[in-house]
Design an enzyme around this catalytic site. Structure first.
Site, PDB file in Angstrom:
ATOM      1  N   LYS A  43      16.958  -0.913  -0.363  1.00  0.00           N
ATOM      2  CA  LYS A  43      16.768  -0.140  -1.561  1.00  0.00           C
ATOM      3  C   LYS A  43      15.376   0.470  -1.618  1.00  0.00           C
ATOM      4  CE  LYS A  43      19.612  -3.471  -4.135  1.00  0.00           C
ATOM      5  NZ  LYS A  43      19.520  -4.578  -5.117  1.00  0.00           N
ATOM      6  N   ASP A 104       5.731  -3.731   7.685  1.00  0.00           N
ATOM      7  CA  ASP A 104       4.876  -4.913   7.595  1.00  0.00           C
ATOM      8  C   ASP A 104       4.887  -5.595   8.966  1.00  0.00           C
ATOM      9  OD1 ASP A 104       3.466  -7.149   6.837  1.00  0.00           O
ATOM     10  OD2 ASP A 104       4.995  -7.944   5.499  1.00  0.00           O
ATOM     11  N   LYS A 132       1.337  -1.647   6.790  1.00  0.00           N
ATOM     12  CA  LYS A 132       0.505  -2.835   6.613  1.00  0.00           C
ATOM     13  C   LYS A 132       0.224  -3.410   8.002  1.00  0.00           C
ATOM     14  CE  LYS A 132       1.980  -5.585   3.041  1.00  0.00           C
ATOM     15  NZ  LYS A 132       2.736  -6.745   2.506  1.00  0.00           N
ATOM     16  N   PHE A 153       0.680  -8.300  -1.037  1.00  0.00           N
ATOM     17  CA  PHE A 153       2.033  -7.908  -1.430  1.00  0.00           C
ATOM     18  C   PHE A 153       1.968  -6.832  -2.495  1.00  0.00           C
ATOM     19  CE2 PHE A 153       6.393  -8.245  -2.907  1.00  0.00           C
ATOM     20  CZ  PHE A 153       7.056  -8.340  -1.690  1.00  0.00           C
ATOM     21  N   ARG A 166      10.383  -1.949  -9.127  1.00  0.00           N
ATOM     22  CA  ARG A 166      10.681  -0.757  -8.323  1.00  0.00           C
ATOM     23  C   ARG A 166      10.419   0.525  -9.099  1.00  0.00           C
ATOM     24  NH1 ARG A 166      13.509  -2.406  -3.687  1.00  0.00           N
ATOM     25  NH2 ARG A 166      14.973  -4.124  -3.965  1.00  0.00           N
TER      26      ARG A 166
END
Ligand code: IMP
Ligand code: MG
Length: 175
Positions: A43, A104, A132, A153, A166
């Protein structure tokens, strides 16, 4: 928990919009006159993809979507990737641009790259809004990257923590 945790804004909505426009312009230049399949990885990338494709001009764009397993409620990658929803398009002989929210560990995109290349697209490139690098475990090449972010995060602009945040128009760090 509701959205009451304190948040620190890392990247503003204006900064995001400016960078997304730049990425769209670069993609428009690179694929000028061609047809591409813009494949959004759900998503997390849904907001980014929606904004990005509106900055692509002079390219015939068709949209597709796929969903892969996320970390669930955990903030760390398990390294296990599962395709929950595959693309509808047969990408053989098409230019495929995969749109992701963030790289990530790179494990998700590493796996998806292998799967997509096995389908013999005419070309395959990745566009990820956030990178990241401190988390990297697998080597993935991202042709279009928006922002480098620290090893914290982040949430907002499509990215979630436990399915929340979101909808934020900016990027925030969770405490
Ligand atoms: P990777 O497989 O470790 O590269 O992780 C990729 C996926 O993990 C992304 O598509 C995101 O859904 C999620 N992810 C990684 N870092 C973050 C973060 O800082 N915030 C929210 N989601 C993240
Ligand atoms: Mg994701």
């Amino acid at each position: 928990m509701l959205q009451t945790t304190s948040k620190e804004v890392l990247i503003s909505a204006d900064q995001i919009q400016k960078r997304v426009a730049e990425l769209g312009a670069q993609i428009s230049k690179d694929y000028q006159g061609e047809q591409i399949v813009a494949a959004c990885v759900l998503k997390g990338a849904f907001i980014f993809a929606a904004d990005l494709v509106r900055h692509i001009e002079g390219v015939a764009v068709t949209m597709d979507f796929m969903a892969v397993s996320s970390y669930g409620a955990a903030a760390q990658s398990s390294g296990v990737v599962k395709i929950l929803k595959d693309l509808d398009t047969d990408i053989g002989d098409k230019h495929l641009l995969l749109i992701e929210d963030i790289v990530d560990s790179g494990l998700t995109l590493y796996y998806l790259s292998e799967v997509m290349r096995a389908r013999s697209p005419k070309s395959f490139q990745i566009c990820a809004l956030f990178d990241k690098p401190s988390g990297r475990k697998a080597d993935v090449s991202v042709a279009y990257a928006g922002f480098e972010v620290p090893g914290r995060f982040i949430v907002g602009y499509g990215l979630d923590y436990n399915q929340q945040y979101r909808n934020l128009p900016y990027i925030a760090c969770l405490d």
